[in-house]
Design a protein around this motif. Structure first.
Motif, PDB file in Angstrom:
ATOM      1  N   GLY A 395      -4.035 -28.483 -17.013  1.00 39.66           N
ATOM      2  CA  GLY A 395      -4.452 -27.084 -17.015  1.00 39.66           C
ATOM      3  C   GLY A 395      -3.294 -26.143 -17.245  1.00 39.66           C
ATOM      4  N   LEU A 396      -3.628 -24.871 -17.406  1.00 42.02           N
ATOM      5  CA  LEU A 396      -2.646 -23.804 -17.550  1.00 42.02           C
ATOM      6  C   LEU A 396      -2.914 -22.743 -16.491  1.00 42.02           C
ATOM      7  CD1 LEU A 396      -2.768 -23.242 -21.435  1.00 42.02           C
ATOM      8  CD2 LEU A 396      -1.046 -24.543 -20.160  1.00 42.02           C
ATOM      9  N   GLY A 397      -1.856 -22.070 -16.048  1.00 39.78           N
ATOM     10  CA  GLY A 397      -2.006 -20.992 -15.073  1.00 39.78           C
ATOM     11  C   GLY A 397      -2.144 -19.643 -15.763  1.00 39.78           C
ATOM     12  N   LEU A 398      -2.911 -18.765 -15.152  1.00 35.51           N
ATOM     13  CA  LEU A 398      -3.010 -17.380 -15.628  1.00 35.51           C
ATOM     14  C   LEU A 398      -1.942 -16.557 -14.917  1.00 35.51           C
ATOM     15  CD1 LEU A 398      -6.880 -17.126 -15.555  1.00 35.51           C
ATOM     16  CD2 LEU A 398      -5.500 -16.669 -17.586  1.00 35.51           C
ATOM     17  N   ASP A 399      -1.171 -15.794 -15.669  1.00 37.99           N
ATOM     18  CA  ASP A 399      -0.089 -14.995 -15.083  1.00 37.99           C
ATOM     19  C   ASP A 399      -0.517 -13.553 -14.856  1.00 37.99           C
ATOM     20  OD1 ASP A 399       1.716 -17.155 -15.113  1.00 37.99           O
ATOM     21  OD2 ASP A 399       2.140 -16.810 -17.245  1.00 37.99           O
ATOM     22  N   LYS A 400      -0.040 -12.991 -13.741  1.00 39.27           N
ATOM     23  CA  LYS A 400      -0.343 -11.586 -13.429  1.00 39.27           C
ATOM     24  C   LYS A 400       0.691 -10.673 -14.086  1.00 39.27           C
ATOM     25  CE  LYS A 400      -2.583 -12.681  -9.051  1.00 39.27           C
ATOM     26  NZ  LYS A 400      -2.499 -12.705  -7.605  1.00 39.27           N
ATOM     27  N   ASP A 401       0.266  -9.446 -14.402  1.00 38.76           N
ATOM     28  CA  ASP A 401       1.218  -8.469 -14.956  1.00 38.76           C
ATOM     29  C   ASP A 401       2.007  -7.815 -13.820  1.00 38.76           C
ATOM     30  OD1 ASP A 401      -0.424  -6.552 -13.797  1.00 38.76           O
ATOM     31  OD2 ASP A 401      -1.376  -5.940 -15.676  1.00 38.76           O
ATOM     32  N   GLN A 402       2.830  -6.800 -14.172  1.00 41.00           N
ATOM     33  CA  GLN A 402       3.699  -6.173 -13.157  1.00 41.00           C
ATOM     34  C   GLN A 402       2.911  -5.476 -12.053  1.00 41.00           C
ATOM     35  OE1 GLN A 402       3.426  -5.382 -16.300  1.00 41.00           O
ATOM     36  NE2 GLN A 402       3.500  -3.185 -16.693  1.00 41.00           N
ATOM     37  N   ASN A 403       1.619  -5.213 -12.294  1.00 40.65           N
ATOM     38  CA  ASN A 403       0.777  -4.586 -11.266  1.00 40.65           C
ATOM     39  C   ASN A 403      -0.022  -5.621 -10.459  1.00 40.65           C
ATOM     40  OD1 ASN A 403       1.529  -1.970 -12.196  1.00 40.65           O
ATOM     41  ND2 ASN A 403       0.083  -2.217 -13.891  1.00 40.65           N
ATOM     42  N   GLY A 404       0.276  -6.896 -10.687  1.00 43.62           N
ATOM     43  CA  GLY A 404      -0.427  -7.945  -9.945  1.00 43.62           C
ATOM     44  C   GLY A 404      -1.831  -8.209 -10.451  1.00 43.62           C
ATOM     45  N   VAL A 405      -2.079  -7.857 -11.721  1.00 44.91           N
ATOM     46  CA  VAL A 405      -3.431  -8.014 -12.292  1.00 44.91           C
ATOM     47  C   VAL A 405      -3.377  -9.048 -13.423  1.00 44.91           C
ATOM     48  CG1 VAL A 405      -5.261  -6.816 -13.585  1.00 44.91           C
ATOM     49  CG2 VAL A 405      -4.114  -5.663 -11.682  1.00 44.91           C
ATOM     50  N   VAL A 406      -4.384  -9.923 -13.492  1.00 43.42           N
ATOM     51  CA  VAL A 406      -4.543 -10.806 -14.646  1.00 43.42           C
ATOM     52  C   VAL A 406      -5.296 -10.001 -15.705  1.00 43.42           C
ATOM     53  CG1 VAL A 406      -5.599 -12.927 -15.519  1.00 43.42           C
ATOM     54  CG2 VAL A 406      -4.567 -12.903 -13.235  1.00 43.42           C
ATOM     55  N   SER A 407      -4.628  -9.706 -16.818  1.00 41.49           N
ATOM     56  CA  SER A 407      -5.226  -8.823 -17.825  1.00 41.49           C
ATOM     57  C   SER A 407      -6.205  -9.577 -18.716  1.00 41.49           C
ATOM     58  CB  SER A 407      -4.128  -8.211 -18.713  1.00 41.49           C
ATOM     59  OG  SER A 407      -3.575  -9.225 -19.539  1.00 41.49           O
ATOM     60  N   GLY A 408      -7.088  -8.819 -19.334  1.00 35.22           N
ATOM     61  CA  GLY A 408      -8.040  -9.391 -20.292  1.00 35.22           C
ATOM     62  C   GLY A 408      -7.327 -10.096 -21.428  1.00 35.22           C
ATOM     63  N   LYS A 409      -6.218  -9.517 -21.881  1.00 39.31           N
ATOM     64  CA  LYS A 409      -5.442 -10.122 -22.984  1.00 39.31           C
ATOM     65  C   LYS A 409      -4.858 -11.469 -22.571  1.00 39.31           C
ATOM     66  CE  LYS A 409      -4.134  -5.989 -25.552  1.00 39.31           C
ATOM     67  NZ  LYS A 409      -3.137  -4.903 -25.605  1.00 39.31           N
ATOM     68  N   GLU A 410      -4.369 -11.539 -21.308  1.00 36.74           N
ATOM     69  CA  GLU A 410      -3.812 -12.793 -20.787  1.00 36.74           C
ATOM     70  C   GLU A 410      -4.890 -13.880 -20.762  1.00 36.74           C
ATOM     71  OE1 GLU A 410      -1.483 -15.654 -18.389  1.00 36.74           O
ATOM     72  OE2 GLU A 410      -1.111 -14.267 -20.036  1.00 36.74           O
ATOM     73  N   ILE A 411      -6.106 -13.499 -20.353  1.00 37.75           N
ATOM     74  CA  ILE A 411      -7.220 -14.464 -20.310  1.00 37.75           C
ATOM     75  C   ILE A 411      -7.498 -15.000 -21.722  1.00 37.75           C
ATOM     76  CG2 ILE A 411      -9.697 -14.743 -19.842  1.00 37.75           C
ATOM     77  CD1 ILE A 411      -9.279 -12.587 -17.567  1.00 37.75           C
ATOM     78  N   LYS A 412      -7.605 -14.095 -22.691  1.00 34.98           N
ATOM     79  CA  LYS A 412      -7.875 -14.493 -24.086  1.00 34.98           C
ATOM     80  C   LYS A 412      -6.779 -15.433 -24.594  1.00 34.98           C
ATOM     81  CE  LYS A 412      -8.483 -12.534 -28.753  1.00 34.98           C
ATOM     82  NZ  LYS A 412      -7.431 -13.226 -29.505  1.00 34.98           N
TER      83      LYS A 412
END
Length: 458
Positions: A395-412
């Motif tokens: 698997g791969l991990g989803l990374d959070k942005d500087q605000n601690g949010v997993v962005s829609g772009k990161e998911i895609k």
């Protein structure tokens, strides 16, 4: 008096704990035992109402050998059971006495005498009650053997100054190795440090330490894992017996097509929807029974699902309070309140599993050879994510942005990366074969379970 053993089974009151214990209970019933499955009153009501719609539910208790019963947890009906610190404190004070009374009442009625107790480690107070009443017991650890090893290793961790006596981190070391046979772990990832606020973490740590003190009351420590998945942790804790993967056997003696023990009714319409989807095309998105997102994160998730432009099956529980954003199209997807997850993951249309990395979900994903997109939220999920991505590499991990949010772009981005990766796909299928070989005739986990049941019957 019959010679059929009557086993009392006691889960910790959370969906991720009820599931493996109900599956173990069904396996005991299939092997000639009777089971009294004791939920807290609050959880018992949820479980019973979720199966009320099913055909055959009225026959469940009478015919199947599995009887669903309850005892109080000590909290008032309107108190918040999502406050785990409060729940554990109440159970520790109240449940041993309630359980003792329950067992005595069963025996007074002259029903089948309880001959054995199987308790979740989080309810190991039941072993003390059993000792008092002359009833032997076993514990089931419903998480990974690696997480068990860190719990079992708490006294040396305190002794070596890695953690304080309240579980908080003392060391400046970033990683430690509990045993040479185990992977290093990040000292910030101890699951008791990630359960909530600092106060909750400390209460739960003390509860855990208290539960572990009862381990010496039984020789039988069972775990929902397999030898191949966790050889290191299992050699570190050799008493821990792998009996996994604990998977539901549909259409078993317990006579239900739906899964017993769910807090929400499963929406089976998703199965016929999956039948309409192309092979290996669907993202299955589910975050277990406890995850809550704020509105901002919920919005980003919907954006991500739209951006992938793929079919998705998304579990959004009825207790979700977030509103779907106006711009969410969701044309490609189906949203359900609760799904028969094991059946879903076994469906040929599933391409990947976007998950919180709870251990039940991890075992079900591994058992079906499905690649993971990991989004851990709290507790042991963080350690499980490291296991999936870095140890078995499926698997791969989803990374959070500087605000601690997993962005829609990161998911895609990560969905595309995951589904292009042929190595992850082939490793997932190889691991599936190894895991599933454990529960066929001659398989190691099945033999462990059969030995335990044989001992029970004697």
């Amino acid at each position: 008096m019959s010679n059929i053993p009557t086993v009392l089974v006691l889960p910790f009151p959370a969906q991720g704990h009820v599931n493996p214990l109900i599956i173990l209970s069904q396996k005991l019933v299939e092997n000639g035992c009777k089971v009294l499955f004791v939920n807290s009153e609050f959880d018992h009501k949820r479980v019973v109402s979720s199966i009320a719609e099913q055909e055959n539910s009225s026959n469940l208790n009478e015919e199947s050998g599995l009887k669903l019963v309850s005892i109080p947890d000590g909290l008032e009906s309107d108190e918040d059971r999502k406050d785990l610190g409060k729940l554990c404190a109440s159970m520790q004070n109240f449940m041993p006495e309630a359980l003792e009374k329950f067992i005595e009442d069963v025996h007074l009625k002259g029903e089948d005498k309880i001959s054995f107790i199987v308790a979740d480690l989080g309810m190991s107070c039941a072993l003390n009650v059993g000792k008092k009443l002359g009833i032997k017991g076993a514990i089931l650890w419903p998480a990974s053997a690696a997480v068990f090893a860190s719990v079992y290793h708490i006294p040396p961790l305190i002794h070596d100054g890695i953690i304080d006596s309240d579980g908080s981190r003392l060391t400046t070391k970033k990683t430690i190795q509990i045993s040479p046979s185990m992977a290093e772990i990040d000292t910030r990832d101890f699951f008791w440090l990630n359960m909530g606020d600092t106060m909750t973490n400390k209460v739960l740590f003390q509860y855990l330490v208290h539960c572990c003190q009862s381990l010496n009351l039984t020789e039988h420590w069972l775990c929902n894992t397999t030898q191949e998945l966790e050889p290191g942790p299992l050699s570190f804790a050799p008493k821990l017996l792998p009996i996994g993967p604990l998977l539901r056997s549909y259409g078993n003696k317990c006579g239900n097509t739906k899964s017993i023990g769910q807090y929400w009714e499963e929406d089976l319409s998703c199965m016929s929807w999956l039948d309409q989807q192309p092979h290996c095309s669907v993202m299955y998105v589910a975050f277990g029974s406890l995850t809550f997102f704020d509105q901002n994160q919920f919005n980003e998730l919907t954006i991500g699902l739209d951006l992938t432009n793929r079919p998705f099956l998304w579990v959004v529980r009825e207790d979700n309070k977030m509103a779907y954003p106006d711009e969410f199209r969701g044309h490609n997807g189906k949203i359900v309140e609760w799904a028969p997850q094991q059946k879903v993951l076994n469906h040929p249309a599933i391409a990947c599993f976007v998950t919180h990395c709870g251990w039940n979900s991890t075992m079900e994903g591994l058992s079906n050879g499905v690649p993971f997109l990991c989004w851990p939220i709290f507790g042991d999920q963080i350690q499980n994510k490291t296991y999936i991505c870095d140890e078995v590499m499926v698997g791969l991990g989803l990374d959070k942005d500087q605000n601690g949010v997993v962005s829609g772009k990161e998911i895609k981005l990560k969905v595309e990366q995951l589904l292009r990766d042929e190595n992850i796909k082939s490793r997932s299928l190889e691991l599936k074969e190894k895991v599933m070989n454990n529960i066929v005739k001659g398989g190691r986990s099945l033999e462990n379970l059969n030995r335990f049941i044989k001992w029970l019957n004697e």
